[in-house]
Motif scaffolding. Structure first.
Motif: not given
Length: 406
Positions: A1-9, A398-400, A404-406
């Motif tokens: 995941m890139t640093a700019t990837a902040t969207r969740v569907l 939020q949980q997703t 994935v960002s942990a």
């Protein structure tokens, strides 16, 4: 995941529907939302709202054969708004999964082994898990490179102690067939209990809350210090409160009686209790607004609606009293979901006569309509009574994202 990837569907797949929201977890903004319904029928409908631009909802009708076609149609709508599934800003897809059994107590990145376990739970969630699985498979096929996360309705309730989770039947039989109380609406109960604590200016660990999720499906939970210790739904979403079309608590022998005396099949009894009972079985309506209108109109029809309302309220009071005993100390009662958030008469009636438990509503505060969390109890009440709009999509996102960002 890139640093700019902040969207969740967020995807919520039903047997013939697909609900979705696209959120940016950088600031929690909703970028798009929509619903595909009547999948597999000639008159399928897709309604898409581009929230990021404030544009009008776009609706299209026509045959949508399956969930794969539905998700491709959703992807096309998102792409038209510059929010396509191929965007490098998309961090993950979060899936609502109704039943996680005892295996899944937290949000989980989906791989083949996880999907197999979800499939193994189909016998205890035959109405829900198959549709959730279809949505997962469809999304994985379209974006196999993207993390897919399952967020389980049952997960929040896995903290129930064994004495609350077990039924009093033969242990070997129960264990062999995974018969126990799992609970549902967990993402809503988790979100609302935390938001209630925040409304009181406290940490969730300091607050005991009774959450009443009152929609067409309805459930109650007793949350002690942020952990669920009891909930009204059980092995399936049929147990507990009176609901729109479900009976809620019922003597199990009723099912035997209907088979022996009425000659009903297992499927007919299942349909009766899940689809032809509750409010619609009592008075022919499962819309609380219509029930209240009929009550106000009076007459014989109004009396029938009043009885349905009284039965609904009586069951709520029983659970409020029971969960007060379970918790020992109640700091707040929180109403949420369609009926809980919007039906002031339900809130007032549910707490009427419970002043000795410290529970009451202020008439003026209760009458206010708002999309914001708010207190409706009188100033200085021992138990805070709150209306907290639920947000299951935000909770799933939020949980997703946290996983994935942990």
């Amino acid at each position: 995941m890139t640093a700019t990837a902040t969207r969740v569907l967020v995807l919520n797949s039903g047997s013939s529907s697909l609900k979705y929201q696209l959120l940016d977890m950088h600031d929690g903004a909703r970028l798009a939302a929509g619903l595909v319904e009547r999948i597999g029928e000639e008159t399928s409908r897709l309604a898409h709202t581009p929230l990021a631009t404030g544009g009008d909802t776009r609706e299209t009708e026509g045959p949508i054969a399956d969930h794969t076609t539905a998700l491709k149609a959703v992807a096309a709508e998102l792409a038209a708004d510059g929010l396509g599934l191929d965007s490098p800003q998309l961090a993950a897809i979060g899936h609502r999964v109704v039943h996680g059994g005892l295996q899944f107590t937290e949000p989980t990145v989906i791989d083949d082994a996880v999907l197999t376990e979800i499939e193994r739970l189909v016998p205890v969630a035959p109405l829900h898990n198959p549709a959730n699985i279809t949505g997962i498979r469809t999304a994985r096929a379209l974006r196999p490179d993207l993390p897919q996360v399952a967020v389980f309705d049952t997960a929040f309730h896995t903290t129930m102690p064994e004495y609350a989770a077990r039924y009093a039947i033969d242990v070997a039989t129960a264990d062999a067939h995974r018969i126990r109380r799992y609970g549902f609406h967990g993402t809503s109960h988790a979100y609302v209990s935390r938001r209630t604590a925040a409304l009181l200016g406290k940490d969730p660990s300091e607050v005991n809350v009774i959450v009443l999720h009152l929609g067409n499906g309805a459930s109650a939970s007793a949350v002690a210090g942020g952990r669920c210790v009891d909930t009204s739904m059980g092995l399936t979403p049929l147990e507990g409160l009176v609901m729109g079309t479900r009976s809620g608590d019922i003597d199990p022998a009723v099912t035997f009686h209907l088979k022996r005396v009425a000659g009903m099949s297992e499927d007919e009894v299942d349909e009766l209790l899940n689809k032809k009972s509750g409010l619609i079985g009592l008075c022919g309506d499962n819309d609380m607004r219509e029930i209240r209108r009929r009550i106000d109109a009076g007459g014989e029809d109004g009396a029938r609606a009043q009885l349905a309302f009284d039965i609904y309220i009586h069951r709520l009071k029983k659970y409020l009293g029971a969960y007060t005993a379970v918790l020992g100390r109640v700091d707040a009662v929180a109403f949420t979901a369609g009926v809980g958030e919007n039906a002031a008469p339900v809130r007032a009636a549910a707490l009427a006569g419970l002043e000795q438990l410290g529970m009451a509503v202020d008439e003026d505060r209760n009458a206010v309509r708002s999309d914001e969390p708010r207190l409706i109890s009188p100033e200085g009440s021992r138990v805070a009574v709150a209306v907290v709009p639920t947000d299951e999509e935000l909770e799933i996102a939020q949980q997703t994202y946290a996983l994935v960002s942990a």
